[in-house]
Design a protein around this motif. Sequence first.
Motif, PDB file in Angstrom:
ATOM      1  N   ASP A 173     -12.938  14.706  62.766  1.00  0.00           N
ATOM      2  CA  ASP A 173     -12.204  15.170  61.591  1.00  0.00           C
ATOM      3  C   ASP A 173     -12.117  14.110  60.501  1.00  0.00           C
ATOM      4  N   ASN A 174     -12.644  12.930  60.769  1.00  0.00           N
ATOM      5  CA  ASN A 174     -12.665  11.870  59.762  1.00  0.00           C
ATOM      6  C   ASN A 174     -13.502  12.327  58.565  1.00  0.00           C
ATOM      7  N   PRO A 175     -13.004  12.144  57.316  1.00  0.00           N
ATOM      8  CA  PRO A 175     -13.778  12.563  56.138  1.00  0.00           C
ATOM      9  C   PRO A 175     -15.162  11.930  56.063  1.00  0.00           C
ATOM     10  N   GLU A 176     -15.300  10.737  56.643  1.00  0.00           N
ATOM     11  CA  GLU A 176     -16.592  10.050  56.630  1.00  0.00           C
ATOM     12  C   GLU A 176     -17.370  10.294  57.918  1.00  0.00           C
ATOM     13  N   SER A 177     -17.015  11.345  58.618  1.00  0.00           N
ATOM     14  CA  SER A 177     -17.641  11.654  59.900  1.00  0.00           C
ATOM     15  C   SER A 177     -19.152  11.806  59.784  1.00  0.00           C
ATOM     16  N   TRP A 178     -19.840  11.413  60.844  1.00  0.00           N
ATOM     17  CA  TRP A 178     -21.250  11.730  60.957  1.00  0.00           C
ATOM     18  C   TRP A 178     -21.397  13.244  61.075  1.00  0.00           C
ATOM     19  N   ILE A 179     -22.555  13.741  60.669  1.00  0.00           N
ATOM     20  CA  ILE A 179     -22.876  15.162  60.769  1.00  0.00           C
ATOM     21  C   ILE A 179     -23.923  15.334  61.868  1.00  0.00           C
ATOM     22  N   GLU A 180     -23.761  16.384  62.655  1.00  0.00           N
ATOM     23  CA  GLU A 180     -24.702  16.661  63.739  1.00  0.00           C
ATOM     24  C   GLU A 180     -25.413  17.983  63.476  1.00  0.00           C
ATOM     25  N   VAL A 181     -26.738  17.947  63.480  1.00  0.00           N
ATOM     26  CA  VAL A 181     -27.563  19.133  63.266  1.00  0.00           C
ATOM     27  C   VAL A 181     -28.274  19.467  64.575  1.00  0.00           C
ATOM     28  N   GLU A 182     -28.223  20.732  64.965  1.00  0.00           N
ATOM     29  CA  GLU A 182     -28.908  21.173  66.187  1.00  0.00           C
ATOM     30  C   GLU A 182     -30.175  21.930  65.812  1.00  0.00           C
ATOM     31  N   LEU A 183     -31.270  21.617  66.480  1.00  0.00           N
ATOM     32  CA  LEU A 183     -32.538  22.273  66.178  1.00  0.00           C
ATOM     33  C   LEU A 183     -33.419  22.316  67.417  1.00  0.00           C
ATOM     34  N   ILE A 184     -34.508  23.057  67.306  1.00  0.00           N
ATOM     35  CA  ILE A 184     -35.467  23.175  68.402  1.00  0.00           C
ATOM     36  C   ILE A 184     -36.139  21.826  68.641  1.00  0.00           C
ATOM     37  N   ARG A 185     -36.190  21.397  69.892  1.00  0.00           N
ATOM     38  CA  ARG A 185     -36.873  20.150  70.215  1.00  0.00           C
ATOM     39  C   ARG A 185     -38.378  20.352  70.118  1.00  0.00           C
ATOM     40  N   GLY A 186     -39.093  19.269  69.878  1.00  0.00           N
ATOM     41  CA  GLY A 186     -40.535  19.352  69.728  1.00  0.00           C
ATOM     42  C   GLY A 186     -41.275  18.888  70.968  1.00  0.00           C
ATOM     43  N   ASP A 187     -42.228  19.687  71.406  1.00  0.00           N
ATOM     44  CA  ASP A 187     -43.126  19.287  72.490  1.00  0.00           C
ATOM     45  C   ASP A 187     -44.425  18.767  71.892  1.00  0.00           C
ATOM     46  N   ILE A 188     -45.095  17.892  72.626  1.00  0.00           N
ATOM     47  CA  ILE A 188     -46.329  17.286  72.134  1.00  0.00           C
ATOM     48  C   ILE A 188     -47.431  17.397  73.178  1.00  0.00           C
ATOM     49  N   ALA A 189     -48.660  17.224  72.715  1.00  0.00           N
ATOM     50  CA  ALA A 189     -49.825  17.175  73.599  1.00  0.00           C
ATOM     51  C   ALA A 189     -50.743  16.070  73.103  1.00  0.00           C
ATOM     52  N   GLU A 190     -51.293  15.307  74.024  1.00  0.00           N
ATOM     53  CA  GLU A 190     -52.204  14.235  73.648  1.00  0.00           C
ATOM     54  C   GLU A 190     -53.462  14.814  73.013  1.00  0.00           C
ATOM     55  N   VAL A 191     -53.964  14.160  71.976  1.00  0.00           N
ATOM     56  CA  VAL A 191     -55.169  14.642  71.307  1.00  0.00           C
ATOM     57  C   VAL A 191     -56.405  14.205  72.095  1.00  0.00           C
ATOM     58  N   ALA A 192     -57.518  14.863  71.829  1.00  0.00           N
ATOM     59  CA  ALA A 192     -58.780  14.512  72.485  1.00  0.00           C
ATOM     60  C   ALA A 192     -59.236  13.121  72.046  1.00  0.00           C
ATOM     61  N   ASP A 193     -60.099  12.501  72.847  1.00  0.00           N
ATOM     62  CA  ASP A 193     -60.547  11.134  72.567  1.00  0.00           C
ATOM     63  C   ASP A 193     -61.228  11.015  71.206  1.00  0.00           C
ATOM     64  N   THR A 194     -62.042  12.019  70.849  1.00  0.00           N
ATOM     65  CA  THR A 194     -62.717  11.959  69.550  1.00  0.00           C
ATOM     66  C   THR A 194     -61.717  12.034  68.404  1.00  0.00           C
ATOM     67  N   GLU A 195     -60.677  12.855  68.574  1.00  0.00           N
ATOM     68  CA  GLU A 195     -59.637  12.963  67.554  1.00  0.00           C
ATOM     69  C   GLU A 195     -58.819  11.680  67.488  1.00  0.00           C
ATOM     70  N   LYS A 196     -58.554  11.082  68.639  1.00  0.00           N
ATOM     71  CA  LYS A 196     -57.805   9.824  68.659  1.00  0.00           C
ATOM     72  C   LYS A 196     -58.567   8.732  67.910  1.00  0.00           C
TER      73      LYS A 196
END
Length: 304
Positions: A129-152
């Motif tokens: 409730d502090n006026p200078e409080s941090w704000i928290e945003v909730e969102l979808i987490r991101g999944d990743i996949a390693e790229v192919a060797d040629t792309e890397k």
Amino acid sequence: MSLHSSNSLSFEYYLVSAFSNRPFGGNPAVVAFLDPNETSENILAEVAATFKQPMTAFLSNEPSSGADVTVKRFSVRYFTAEREASLCIHATLAAAKTIFQTARLGEEVKLLEFVTKTHGVITARKVSDNPESWIEVELIRGDIAEVADTEKKRITDIVNEAFGKPLTIHHVAKGLGMYGHCLLIEVDEKDDIKNCQVSTKLGKETGYSINAITAQSTTGNEHFASRVFVPLDSLGGEDHVCGSAHALLGPYWATKQAISDGEEIRAIHVGRRGGDLRIFLVHGQPKLRIRGEATTIASGIFSF
């Protein structure tokens, strides 16, 4: 509030630095109380181009989803100075900060729901409730996949040329699903990404619109550091602090450093303006929470 007539248009706006407690830190965003559903896309684009900030969020009240008076809902659309964006976390945080700070909906409001054009509902709340409080945003987490060797190899060549030196690249991965436009590149902490001059080609030549360069933090106060490079000329090729990138970075470093469920993950943005973020997640859960401070720089009435 916006005022319409046949000859004029006026609305309140606020300029806010997100993910920082300093006026010239973090990532600036304009919060514009101009109805994105009732205003033409051309006008929204012209207004954003006039502000010429990294992002402008256009907001209007919507009927709440239930009877709970502590929850309020807004429509939101996001525009850079060049084009519309489908989602922007730093502008959402700035919008939430403005709504809570101005108490425009009453002190009893604790949770805000932002209805985006293509990504459903994003929620935000005050951490305290502090006026200078941090704000928290909730969102979808991101999944990743390693790229192919040629792309890397292709991406490694672009990164090394942009940094003007060979970096020790540990991992190159691409985002999946709604984060398919994101690229995550882990380099060694000894590469000192903070103090490097980086060419705009990094953001323009990889084929990804968000290019997160990350390393383990060297300060001992954070878990990881990052910089984010983008193709937009209006940003000079670098995003000041990218909330969406941290939807991938948080889970990545939580796994790599074996951070426990619910433990605070501390992140620092080491670009020119700096930025501080806190991330909370539970492994296997589809969403995560990103916290940040925000500082109001200016406010006024835009009329034309």
